[in-house]
Write a protein that holds these residues in place. Structure first.
Motif: not given
Length: 104
Positions: A29-46
């Motif tokens: 949320a603070a932008g310190r690590i990149g994330s993407i959102r699934t269609p269900g709204g969950h965070r995922r990290f590469r």
């Protein structure tokens, strides 16, 4: 973007960094690590980005020092009724125990 990069859950990332999953979510949320959102709204990290951060190629090293690993040793087992204000059982309401029930 590497389309073959595996996506990790906040819990998986937290286990790698030895922090609470909520900490990982705050980092995202603070932008310190990149994330993407699934269609269900969950965070995922590469995984590649997480591995790079683990190897010291990112800015999370200082965050790990700020955030001690979660410990149950200092956490109270039961907060007790004072922690949850509300109506008490003794405030005019009595639930009879099985030995006090009038059976006819």
């Amino acid at each position: 973007m590497d389309t073959g990069d595996r996506l990790l859950t906040p819990g998986e990332v937290a286990a790698l960094f030895r922090v609470d999953p909520k900490t990982v979510t705050r980092w995202a949320a603070a932008g310190r690590i990149g994330s993407i959102r699934t269609p269900g709204g969950h965070r995922r990290f590469r995984e590649s980005e997480v591995r790079a951060l683990l190897e010291g190629e990112g800015e999370l090293d200082e965050l790990r020092e700020e955030q001690p690993p979660p410990s149950t040793a200092n956490r109270p087992r039961n907060e007790g009724p004072a922690a949850h204000p509300g109506p008490s059982r003794s405030a005019g309401h009595h639930t009879p125990s099985p030995g006090n029930v009038n059976m006819r």
